[in-house]
Scaffold this motif. Structure first.
Motif, PDB file in Angstrom:
ATOM      1  N   UNK A  47       0.825  -1.216   0.000  1.00 54.03           N
ATOM      2  CA  UNK A  47       0.000   0.000   0.000  1.00 54.03           C
ATOM      3  C   UNK A  47       0.855   1.260   0.000  1.00 54.03           C
ATOM      4  N   UNK A  48       2.061   1.176  -0.538  1.00 54.31           N
ATOM      5  CA  UNK A  48       2.988   2.304  -0.490  1.00 54.31           C
ATOM      6  C   UNK A  48       2.468   3.534  -1.215  1.00 54.31           C
ATOM      7  N   UNK A  49       1.637   3.355  -2.231  1.00 50.48           N
ATOM      8  CA  UNK A  49       1.123   4.477  -3.020  1.00 50.48           C
ATOM      9  C   UNK A  49      -0.300   4.850  -2.609  1.00 50.48           C
ATOM     10  N   UNK A  50      -0.708   4.464  -1.394  1.00 53.24           N
ATOM     11  CA  UNK A  50      -2.049   4.741  -0.852  1.00 53.24           C
ATOM     12  C   UNK A  50      -3.141   4.004  -1.630  1.00 53.24           C
ATOM     13  N   UNK A  51      -2.737   3.027  -2.394  1.00 57.82           N
ATOM     14  CA  UNK A  51      -3.666   2.111  -3.035  1.00 57.82           C
ATOM     15  C   UNK A  51      -2.953   0.761  -3.137  1.00 57.82           C
ATOM     16  N   UNK A  52      -3.691  -0.318  -3.245  1.00 58.23           N
ATOM     17  CA  UNK A  52      -3.077  -1.647  -3.254  1.00 58.23           C
ATOM     18  C   UNK A  52      -2.482  -1.941  -4.619  1.00 58.23           C
ATOM     19  N   UNK A  53      -1.170  -2.215  -4.647  1.00 58.98           N
ATOM     20  CA  UNK A  53      -0.460  -2.511  -5.896  1.00 58.98           C
ATOM     21  C   UNK A  53       0.490  -3.675  -5.676  1.00 58.98           C
ATOM     22  N   UNK A  54       0.861  -4.412  -6.733  1.00 63.06           N
ATOM     23  CA  UNK A  54       1.841  -5.489  -6.584  1.00 63.06           C
ATOM     24  C   UNK A  54       3.205  -4.926  -6.194  1.00 63.06           C
ATOM     25  N   UNK A  55       3.869  -5.570  -5.266  1.00 57.41           N
ATOM     26  CA  UNK A  55       5.200  -5.138  -4.845  1.00 57.41           C
ATOM     27  C   UNK A  55       6.138  -4.993  -6.032  1.00 57.41           C
ATOM     28  N   UNK A  56       6.090  -5.945  -6.972  1.00 50.22           N
ATOM     29  CA  UNK A  56       7.034  -5.949  -8.089  1.00 50.22           C
ATOM     30  C   UNK A  56       6.679  -4.920  -9.161  1.00 50.22           C
ATOM     31  N   UNK A  57       5.548  -4.226  -9.013  1.00 53.80           N
ATOM     32  CA  UNK A  57       5.168  -3.171  -9.950  1.00 53.80           C
ATOM     33  C   UNK A  57       5.004  -1.829  -9.233  1.00 53.80           C
ATOM     34  N   UNK A  58       5.589  -1.698  -8.048  1.00 51.60           N
ATOM     35  CA  UNK A  58       5.498  -0.472  -7.272  1.00 51.60           C
ATOM     36  C   UNK A  58       6.847   0.236  -7.320  1.00 51.60           C
ATOM     37  N   UNK A  59       6.846   1.453  -7.833  1.00 56.68           N
ATOM     38  CA  UNK A  59       8.091   2.175  -8.103  1.00 56.68           C
ATOM     39  C   UNK A  59       8.623   2.873  -6.852  1.00 56.68           C
ATOM     40  N   UNK A  60       8.763   2.113  -5.779  1.00 57.81           N
ATOM     41  CA  UNK A  60       9.321   2.586  -4.521  1.00 57.81           C
ATOM     42  C   UNK A  60      10.231   1.485  -4.001  1.00 57.81           C
ATOM     43  N   UNK A  61      11.375   1.864  -3.408  1.00 52.96           N
ATOM     44  CA  UNK A  61      12.211   0.877  -2.729  1.00 52.96           C
ATOM     45  C   UNK A  61      11.502   0.502  -1.437  1.00 52.96           C
ATOM     46  N   UNK A  62      10.940  -0.692  -1.400  1.00 53.63           N
ATOM     47  CA  UNK A  62      10.091  -1.076  -0.271  1.00 53.63           C
ATOM     48  C   UNK A  62      10.373  -2.515   0.142  1.00 53.63           C
ATOM     49  N   UNK A  63      10.463  -2.722   1.451  1.00 50.84           N
ATOM     50  CA  UNK A  63      10.572  -4.064   2.013  1.00 50.84           C
ATOM     51  C   UNK A  63       9.234  -4.422   2.628  1.00 50.84           C
ATOM     52  N   UNK A  64       8.631  -5.511   2.164  1.00 51.08           N
ATOM     53  CA  UNK A  64       7.338  -5.964   2.677  1.00 51.08           C
ATOM     54  C   UNK A  64       7.569  -7.246   3.466  1.00 51.08           C
ATOM     55  N   UNK A  65       7.321  -7.190   4.770  1.00 49.21           N
ATOM     56  CA  UNK A  65       7.571  -8.319   5.666  1.00 49.21           C
ATOM     57  C   UNK A  65       6.225  -8.859   6.121  1.00 49.21           C
ATOM     58  N   UNK A  66       5.894 -10.087   5.734  1.00 53.40           N
ATOM     59  CA  UNK A  66       4.570 -10.625   6.045  1.00 53.40           C
ATOM     60  C   UNK A  66       4.517 -11.193   7.459  1.00 53.40           C
ATOM     61  N   UNK A  67       3.297 -11.539   7.884  1.00 53.63           N
ATOM     62  CA  UNK A  67       3.093 -12.026   9.240  1.00 53.63           C
ATOM     63  C   UNK A  67       3.834 -13.306   9.541  1.00 53.63           C
ATOM     64  N   UNK A  68       3.959 -14.213   8.552  1.00 53.47           N
ATOM     65  CA  UNK A  68       4.685 -15.454   8.773  1.00 53.47           C
ATOM     66  C   UNK A  68       6.151 -15.214   9.073  1.00 53.47           C
ATOM     67  N   UNK A  69       6.762 -14.285   8.352  1.00 51.14           N
ATOM     68  CA  UNK A  69       8.169 -13.959   8.598  1.00 51.14           C
ATOM     69  C   UNK A  69       8.338 -13.295   9.954  1.00 51.14           C
ATOM     70  N   UNK A  70       7.441 -12.389  10.305  1.00 49.94           N
ATOM     71  CA  UNK A  70       7.510 -11.736  11.612  1.00 49.94           C
ATOM     72  C   UNK A  70       7.446 -12.765  12.735  1.00 49.94           C
ATOM     73  N   UNK A  71       6.602 -13.777  12.545  1.00 53.81           N
ATOM     74  CA  UNK A  71       6.454 -14.826  13.544  1.00 53.81           C
ATOM     75  C   UNK A  71       7.726 -15.662  13.646  1.00 53.81           C
TER      76      UNK A  71
END
Length: 804
Positions: A47-71
């Motif tokens: 949600x980096x662009x204030x709308x839901x977009x695919x991570x691989x098509x989002x033009x921002x350097x972003x790390x997305x850490x899901x709940x499974x990894x956090x656990x």
């Protein structure tokens, strides 16, 4: 092991007991049972662009850490995520017990006061957390964490100068009743409890309750003064040699030293969140959550980098008991309305209340006194109270569906009303000795108001090429009303005793304090930040972008009511995101150049007249950073998971600052009179702190599947860094964290029905001593004793969890 009985623990057990059998017949694909399943990497949404977009098509350097990894990575607080994000580091300051973040070499170690601002903004469900002590301390029931790197000023707003971190909490689900419970037990008396339950009450309304508690005894033992204090005859001789009067001599009372009670570097944190979802129509939804956070742990200790002979590294000769008390409430609301197929409206609001107090042994017991009034320094940094109240409101109107031009318009308002009292008694020798200096900083009302409007649009030039432009206008006001810095007036007729919490400074009160600083003042400034970006699909699996963006952090008022300027950043960045092996391998890279103007540095300082306060300096010229980041995530068949996180910072150079001071670094040379500071150094051109040339994280997991369908999954996580400075002074080995490797290992067994799991863990199995800050005490003759705070030592434990 020290266990504390908690009402929260009882509540967790009661919730689990009442629902343990309610979902026995739930299918294996319900949300709880499947939460550990890994989504295909190329399909992750952000949600980096204030709308839901695919991570691989989002033009921002972003790390997305899901709940499974956090656990699996046992992420409990914001410090735990730093190894998972390139260029992210956490620093600690014990006297306030605050964690601050550095990203891409930029941060502010002293962003811990009434309205000092960070360069890395923290958000929870899109709501900005201006005082992040609660938001970052106990991460509870999260769906994901998104870390956006680079300026995010256009869409995310104030103080996201070099990046933003958005914690996405798990939301209620209208589908079915389900939940989970977890327990962890380890050394140092560690007990961790987590639980959540989701309950739909109708087709349109559901609620979710999440509970958490984390506690462990302190890592730092108290040293006994026995055998360390000199003999009474030696004490008397030292006192008389210093010019003391024989009739005033007294022997050191060993009872002034702390030998029992809560140890430094302990944890005792609890949290509860109640969330609701209401969808009265197909086009309208309302998420509302109320959260409470409680902290009764202790601050991290200032430890001697090289202990005295016979003393353990994890120990302190303490004359101030450890104390930390915090209570925080947060109410967050989000309403989404699909006005039509082409347009939607969102209203995001937040309200928070935070109260706290703390006591901290600043001197760290680095010197053993030679008498009750000589040979060492006693310093107690005490927050008598801190009270923060804030609220924020954001209104977003944006396009929906497929359009030639996607657009978003927004309005934003935030305010804070804060107060604090901070006392610092500093005595020669022991608290029985003579006053070196002591003061009280009382800020009864400090306010912040920030108003902004923003717009951003993306033009789809063709099926593969897009151009984005955006701008944000921000107006900031800060005001200090009635703030005073009271300092020791060196009145020989006043009893020299440490200032007590109940002491009310004032003329004629008999406490020997005078006004050292009048802090009344007002800061008012405007700033426009902007973004220009071109992005495109080179192929179905390769996405590239190039951007120029600006960031901004407002100025403010330092002690004495003196304003300091806001800082600005221009960031030039190119990136490429690639997807391979049918969405089972992603490789994302970003190359950037940061150009800072008026970069802010802050530190506690002594002014030329002997008064003290927190001073802010703007670094002149350009502070420059050049860096490269790379992230690889791979699903290698059904059994293997691999992650690589790399950050390179070949250039991170301060601009021009001739007069940089800090009371945390004793023995700095005298400063030129025009500086207004007693002691300082020229740090022009020095390297930035907490910015290693290279850092690398490797995470590898293999899942062994047995004939009966059960699994055993060992997981290795290792993080390595080159050496890095701990302050902009660049003072040598004591002011540096050497190159290191820190490793974690865990193993988890899950039966075939996946209803429960059990595991073990070893954190920091290398038992590496990693410094997060530094300070020093001057001994004279060019000799110093350095102290630091550290990441935890090696810890081990077992854990268990179940879904229902």
């Amino acid at each position: 092991m020290k266990l504390r009985t908690r009402a929260l623990s009882s509540a967790i057990i009661a919730v689990l007991a009442s629902h343990a059998y309610a979902a026995e017949d739930a299918p294996a694909d319900d949300p709880a049972a499947s939460k550990d399943k890994t989504q295909l990497l190329g399909e992750i949404q952000v949600t980096a662009t204030k709308r839901e977009t695919p991570l691989q098509k989002t033009a921002v350097a972003i790390s997305a850490i899901d709940g499974g990894t956090l656990d699996k990575e046992r992420v409990v607080n914001v410090v735990d995520i730093t190894k998972l994000v390139p260029g992210l580091a956490a620093t600690t300051q014990g006297d306030h017990g605050v964690v601050t973040l550095t990203m891409r070499g930029i941060g502010n170690d002293s962003a811990k006061t009434e309205y000092a601002d960070p360069e890395v903004a923290l958000f929870v469900d899109g709501v900005y957390a201006p005082r992040a002590e609660a938001a970052a301390s106990l991460l509870l029931d999260l769906d994901s964490i998104e870390v956006l790197r680079g300026p995010q000023g256009t869409l995310w707003g104030r103080n996201s100068t070099v990046g933003a971190v958005n914690f996405q909490t798990a939301k209620p689900d209208l589908g079915k009743t389900y939940g989970y419970g977890q327990m962890e037990v380890g050394d140092y008396g560690h007990v961790g409890l987590r639980a959540a339950i989701n309950v739909p009450l109708s087709d349109t309304f559901a609620f979710r309750v999440a509970l958490g508690q984390e506690q462990h005894d302190g890592y730092v033992d108290y040293q006994s003064p026995n055998g360390q204090l000199p003999s009474v005859d030696s004490q008397r001789a030292a006192y008389l040699a210093s010019g003391g009067l024989p009739e005033n001599f007294r022997a050191i009372d060993p009872n002034i030293y702390v030998t029992s009670g809560d140890k430094y570097s302990s944890q005792d944190q609890s949290g509860v969140r109640v969330s609701t979802l209401w969808t009265p129509t197909a086009t309208l939804s309302w998420n509302l959550s109320l959260e409470y956070f409680r902290d009764r742990g202790t601050p991290l200790a200032n430890l001697m980098q090289h202990p005295r002979d016979g003393q353990d590294f994890w120990s302190i000769l303490a004359d101030t008991p450890a104390k930390l008390e915090r209570d925080a409430y947060a109410l967050r609301s989000r309403v989404d309305w699909d006005i039509s197929e082409a347009m939607s409206l969102s209203y995001i609001a937040g309200f928070s209340k935070f109260d706290g107090s703390s006591d901290f042994d600043q001197d760290g017991g680095v010197q053993v006194p030679t008498s009750f009034a000589t040979g060492s320094t006693f310093q107690d940094d005490r927050t008598n109270y801190e009270r923060f109240r804030s609220n924020s409101h954001e209104l977003d109107l944006k396009s929906s569906g497929d359009n030639t031009v996607d657009w978003i318009l927004g309005l934003y308002y935030a305010s804070e009303d804060n107060s604090i009292r901070f006392d610092i008694p500093i005595f020669n020798g022991t608290p029985q000795g003579t006053v070196a200096w002591q003061g009280s900083f009382i800020q009864p009302k400090e306010t912040v108001e920030s108003t902004a409007g923003f717009a951003q649009a993306t033009w789809h030039i063709n099926d593969r090429l897009r151009l984005t432009g955006g701008a944000r206008y921000t107006h900031d006001e800060k005001e200090n009303r009635g703030g005073r810095g009271w300092g020791w007036a060196y009145d020989a007729n006043v009893p020299q005793i440490p200032i007590a919490p109940g002491t009310i400074p004032g003329p004629g009160t008999g406490f020997g304090l005078g006004v050292g600083g009048i802090n009344d003042g007002k800061y008012d400034a405007n700033k426009t930040t902007w973004l220009l970006r071109l992005e495109g699909d080179l192929s179905d699996t390769t996405f590239v972008y190039g951007s120029v963006s600006t960031g901004y952090k407002s100025g403010g008022l330092q002690d004495g009511g003196v304003p300091y300027k806001g800082e600005t950043l221009t960031n030039y960045e190119v990136g490429v995101k690639m997807t391979f092996l049918d969405h089972r391998l992603t490789w994302n890279n970003a190359l950037y150049y940061e150009d800072f103007k008026d970069f802010q540095l802050s530190a506690p300082i002594t002014f030329i007249d002997g008064s003290r306060g927190l001073g802010f300096s703007n670094v002149a010229g350009s502070t420059k950073v050049v860096g490269f980041e790379s992230e690889i995530a791979a699903q290698l068949g059904e059994a293997d998971r691999l992650n690589l996180v790399l950050s390179l910072l070949p250039k991170k150079e301060l601009g021009t600052l001739r007069y940089a001071g800090s009371n945390d670094y004793g023995g700095l040379p005298p400063c030129a009179p025009e500086s207004g500071i007693g002691n300082c150094l020229d740090v022009s051109g020095n390297e930035l702190a907490h910015a290693p040339d290279a850092s690398l994280t490797l995470i590898y997991e293999h899942v062994f599947t047995f004939a009966n369908g059960s699994t055993l999954a060992p997981r290795f996580s290792g993080h390595a860094e080159t050496s890095s400075w701990l302050s902009p002074f660049n003072l040598g080995e004591g002011d540096k964290q050497k190159a290191y490797f820190r490793g974690d290992f865990s193993m988890r067994y899950t039966p075939a029905d996946a209803r429960w799991w059990a595991g073990l863990y070893v954190s920091n199995f290398t038992d590496e001593k990693v410094r997060t800050n530094a300070g020093r005490t001057a001994l004279g003759n060019g000799q110093f004793i350095y102290t630091s705070q550290y990441l935890p030592p090696r810890t081990i434990g077992v854990n268990f969890g179940f879904d229902f």
